[in-house]
Design a protein around this motif. Structure first.
Motif, PDB file in Angstrom:
ATOM      1  N   MET A  98     -11.160   7.401  24.614  1.00 34.71           N
ATOM      2  CA  MET A  98     -12.153   6.715  23.715  1.00 34.71           C
ATOM      3  C   MET A  98     -11.860   5.189  23.744  1.00 34.71           C
ATOM      4  N   ASN A  99     -10.825   4.601  24.347  1.00 37.21           N
ATOM      5  CA  ASN A  99     -10.443   3.334  24.273  1.00 37.21           C
ATOM      6  C   ASN A  99     -10.096   2.602  22.968  1.00 37.21           C
ATOM      7  N   THR A 100      -9.599   3.504  22.375  1.00 38.70           N
ATOM      8  CA  THR A 100      -8.909   2.889  20.962  1.00 38.70           C
ATOM      9  C   THR A 100      -7.393   2.715  21.496  1.00 38.70           C
ATOM     10  N   VAL A 101      -6.857   3.309  22.228  1.00 38.05           N
ATOM     11  CA  VAL A 101      -5.710   2.873  22.679  1.00 38.05           C
ATOM     12  C   VAL A 101      -6.024   2.637  24.284  1.00 38.05           C
ATOM     13  N   GLN A 102      -5.667   1.545  24.674  1.00 36.06           N
ATOM     14  CA  GLN A 102      -6.030   0.832  26.125  1.00 36.06           C
ATOM     15  C   GLN A 102      -5.065   1.387  27.041  1.00 36.06           C
ATOM     16  N   MET A 103      -3.719   1.485  26.958  1.00 30.15           N
ATOM     17  CA  MET A 103      -2.857   1.802  28.048  1.00 30.15           C
ATOM     18  C   MET A 103      -1.653   2.640  27.374  1.00 30.15           C
ATOM     19  N   THR A 104      -1.050   3.533  28.116  1.00 30.28           N
ATOM     20  CA  THR A 104       0.125   3.996  28.047  1.00 30.28           C
ATOM     21  C   THR A 104       0.924   4.368  28.949  1.00 30.28           C
ATOM     22  N   ILE A 105       2.332   4.439  28.870  1.00 26.92           N
ATOM     23  CA  ILE A 105       3.375   4.809  29.743  1.00 26.92           C
ATOM     24  C   ILE A 105       3.814   6.133  29.238  1.00 26.92           C
ATOM     25  N   ILE A 106       3.299   7.211  29.909  1.00 25.55           N
ATOM     26  CA  ILE A 106       3.648   8.603  29.422  1.00 25.55           C
ATOM     27  C   ILE A 106       4.178   9.557  30.310  1.00 25.55           C
ATOM     28  N   HIS A 107       4.964  10.685  29.887  1.00 25.62           N
ATOM     29  CA  HIS A 107       5.627  11.324  30.680  1.00 25.62           C
ATOM     30  C   HIS A 107       4.623  12.656  31.417  1.00 25.62           C
ATOM     31  N   ASP A 108       5.119  13.382  32.229  1.00 19.33           N
ATOM     32  CA  ASP A 108       4.490  14.186  33.129  1.00 19.33           C
ATOM     33  C   ASP A 108       3.743  15.447  32.406  1.00 19.33           C
ATOM     34  N   GLY A 109       4.580  16.083  31.522  1.00 19.69           N
ATOM     35  CA  GLY A 109       3.790  17.311  31.166  1.00 19.69           C
ATOM     36  C   GLY A 109       2.783  17.060  30.449  1.00 19.69           C
ATOM     37  N   PRO A 110       2.457  16.311  29.450  1.00 17.03           N
ATOM     38  CA  PRO A 110       1.328  16.004  28.754  1.00 17.03           C
ATOM     39  C   PRO A 110      -0.076  15.709  29.794  1.00 17.03           C
ATOM     40  N   ILE A 111       0.352  14.844  30.729  1.00 19.17           N
ATOM     41  CA  ILE A 111      -0.738  14.602  31.706  1.00 19.17           C
ATOM     42  C   ILE A 111      -1.338  15.846  32.581  1.00 19.17           C
ATOM     43  N   SER A 112      -0.419  16.518  32.988  1.00 20.34           N
ATOM     44  CA  SER A 112      -1.024  17.741  33.583  1.00 20.34           C
ATOM     45  C   SER A 112      -1.580  18.755  32.769  1.00 20.34           C
ATOM     46  N   VAL A 114      -3.703  17.426  30.662  1.00 30.11           N
ATOM     47  CA  VAL A 114      -5.229  17.051  30.721  1.00 30.11           C
ATOM     48  C   VAL A 114      -5.861  17.026  32.041  1.00 30.11           C
ATOM     49  N   PHE A 115      -5.136  16.925  33.388  1.00 32.37           N
ATOM     50  CA  PHE A 115      -5.572  17.003  34.369  1.00 32.37           C
ATOM     51  C   PHE A 115      -4.530  17.545  35.372  1.00 32.37           C
ATOM     52  N   ALA A 116      -4.757  19.097  35.579  1.00 28.05           N
ATOM     53  CA  ALA A 116      -3.764  19.804  36.273  1.00 28.05           C
ATOM     54  C   ALA A 116      -3.110  19.266  37.576  1.00 28.05           C
ATOM     55  N   PRO A 117      -3.822  18.669  38.553  1.00 30.42           N
ATOM     56  CA  PRO A 117      -3.473  18.440  39.693  1.00 30.42           C
ATOM     57  C   PRO A 117      -2.110  17.617  39.564  1.00 30.42           C
ATOM     58  N   MET A 118      -1.882  16.713  38.526  1.00 32.55           N
ATOM     59  CA  MET A 118      -0.956  15.768  38.544  1.00 32.55           C
ATOM     60  C   MET A 118       0.378  16.555  38.215  1.00 32.55           C
ATOM     61  N   GLY A 119       0.547  17.678  38.031  1.00 30.68           N
ATOM     62  CA  GLY A 119       1.359  18.740  37.878  1.00 30.68           C
ATOM     63  C   GLY A 119       2.146  19.014  39.194  1.00 30.68           C
ATOM     64  N   VAL A 120       1.421  18.619  40.604  1.00 37.74           N
ATOM     65  CA  VAL A 120       2.016  18.959  41.826  1.00 37.74           C
ATOM     66  C   VAL A 120       3.429  18.213  42.044  1.00 37.74           C
ATOM     67  N   TYR A 121       3.524  17.038  41.367  1.00 40.46           N
ATOM     68  CA  TYR A 121       4.677  16.258  41.470  1.00 40.46           C
ATOM     69  C   TYR A 121       5.981  17.049  41.057  1.00 40.46           C
ATOM     70  N   ASN A 122       5.633  18.010  39.973  1.00 40.81           N
ATOM     71  CA  ASN A 122       6.676  18.635  39.407  1.00 40.81           C
ATOM     72  C   ASN A 122       6.917  19.830  39.834  1.00 40.81           C
ATOM     73  N   LEU A 123       6.581  20.231  41.049  1.00 43.31           N
ATOM     74  CA  LEU A 123       7.166  21.702  41.786  1.00 43.31           C
ATOM     75  C   LEU A 123       8.512  21.448  41.808  1.00 43.31           C
ATOM     76  N   PRO A 124       9.034  22.466  41.352  1.00 41.39           N
ATOM     77  CA  PRO A 124      10.576  22.727  41.370  1.00 41.39           C
ATOM     78  C   PRO A 124      11.291  22.324  42.611  1.00 41.39           C
ATOM     79  N   TYR A 125      12.333  21.452  42.711  1.00 37.10           N
ATOM     80  CA  TYR A 125      13.055  21.319  43.827  1.00 37.10           C
ATOM     81  C   TYR A 125      12.501  20.715  45.011  1.00 37.10           C
ATOM     82  N   LEU A 126      11.455  19.867  44.601  1.00 34.82           N
ATOM     83  CA  LEU A 126      10.582  19.249  45.969  1.00 34.82           C
ATOM     84  C   LEU A 126      11.104  18.311  46.162  1.00 34.82           C
ATOM     85  N   PHE A 127      11.771  17.177  45.458  1.00 29.64           N
ATOM     86  CA  PHE A 127      12.312  16.011  46.305  1.00 29.64           C
ATOM     87  C   PHE A 127      13.868  16.101  46.227  1.00 29.64           C
TER      88      PHE A 127
END
Length: 353
Positions: A98-112, A114-127
């Motif tokens: 809604m642009n009532t907050v303009q920017m955030t630095i936020i961790h991975d769980g909540p992002i995925s 909202v947008f499930a594909p962002m979860g791919v970085y969290n595949l266990p034992y990936l890196f």
């Protein structure tokens, strides 16, 4: 715009140190900063770590503020709100749309969530290490994924940094094998990916938000949790957690996100400054977090925790149990191209192609 990045980073480091020494607050700092114009465009930047300069998110946020205000000649006023001051993760992401907050630095769980594909970085034992993670974070794959997220949500991905290499902690017993996970009540951050991973280990997951986690551990609501050393220190989780197993199951990330509505309201030159700022300060964030990750055992032992390191054979058992389970869930929630895409990125990196 030509920027002497080395000189600027040295100056920012000195600025961050001065903030930590004098305990400067956002209001005090803004009031004293004559470079910000009276009619400046306000950029509210929310994050969830304590507002101390020894915290990677906050150090990066302070550096970002310095860079953006200087290089827009005070036309943008960056106002930092640490420690969940503007609300929890879900609230911030909704406000970003809604642009009532303009920017955030936020961790991975909540992002995925909202947008499930962002979860791919969290595949266990990936890196296997930070270098692999950073290469993927800065890749064309990530740019393409970020663009699809922008189109779907109205939230723009500017960059990614470390949220720490995640390890299991608990107050019941040492975890030396996958069998030791069974029966433990383990906190997971909001996001079904983490629930699926924890279920696959045989533990019982309980979703608890970050601000509520310390009290939940102290009160015995859950036996343990999983996090990186930076977050364990930030919330003093070692006070209620006796055991830590350094299994490095997820290289967790923080995403630098901006409201697309806000981004589109800026001039092209201001948009460029915002992106340049993130491109620079993510390395402060990465460096501070990874330095702690690389010394996690010594740091946490120094806090009185019993540190357990498990063998590569046991790590592989964890991988075989958790990675397919999470990948299967992700394929249902996100397009197969993102799951296959990141696995192909890793295969290419690890094979040297």
């Amino acid at each position: 715009m030509k920027v002497n990045k080395k000189k600027w980073l040295i100056g920012v480091a000195a600025t961050i140190l001065s903030f930590s020494l004098v305990g400067c607050t956002q209001k005090e700092k803004t009031d004293a900063d004559s470079s910000v114009k009276k009619n400046a465009t306000v950029l509210k930047l929310a994050h969830f770590q304590p507002g101390n300069a020894d915290q990677p998110k906050h150090a990066a946020a302070l550096a970002f503020e310095s860079y953006v205000e200087k290089h827009t000649n005070g036309a943008i006023d960056v106002q930092i709100y640490p420690a969940s001051q503007l609300g929890d993760e879900k609230t911030i992401l909704e406000n970003l749309k809604m642009n009532t907050v303009q920017m955030t630095i936020i961790h991975d769980g909540p992002i995925s969530s909202v947008f499930a594909p962002m979860g791919v970085y969290n595949l266990p034992y990936l890196f296997n290490n930070q270098g692999e993670a950073w290469t993927v974070y800065d890749s064309e794959f990530t740019k393409d994924l970020g663009e699809e997220m922008r189109q779907a949500t109205g939230i723009r991905l500017l960059g990614m940094a470390d949220n720490g290499v995640r390890h299991f902690t608990n107050n019941k017993k040492e975890i030396k094998s996958i069998e030791d996970m069974r029966g433990l009540k383990m906190r997971v951050q909001p996001g079904p990916l983490f629930e699926n991973m924890m279920k696959a280990t045989g533990a019982s997951p309980s979703v608890i938000s970050w601000p509520e986690l310390p009290s939940a551990l102290q009160q015995g609501v859950v036996d343990g949790q999983e996090n990186g050393v930076t977050n364990i220190l930030a919330a003093s989780l070692y006070e209620s957690q006796k055991y830590v197993t350094l299994d490095s199951h997820i290289f967790s990330y923080h995403a630098y996100l901006v409201s697309d509505k806000f981004h589109d309201s800026l001039t092209k030159e201001q948009q460029k400054v915002i992106q340049e700022g993130v491109d620079l300060v993510k390395w402060i964030h990465r460096g501070m977090t990874s330095s702690q990750d690389m010394n996690a055992g010594a740091i946490l032992a120094g806090k009185g925790m019993t540190v357990t390191t498990i063998s590569e054979n046991e790590i592989e058992k964890f991988r075989q149990v958790t990675q397919p389970a999470v990948a299967e869930w992700l394929r249902k929630e996100a397009d197969n191209k993102w799951v296959d895409g990141i696995l192909n990125e890793i295969e290419s990196l690890q094979s040297g192609n």
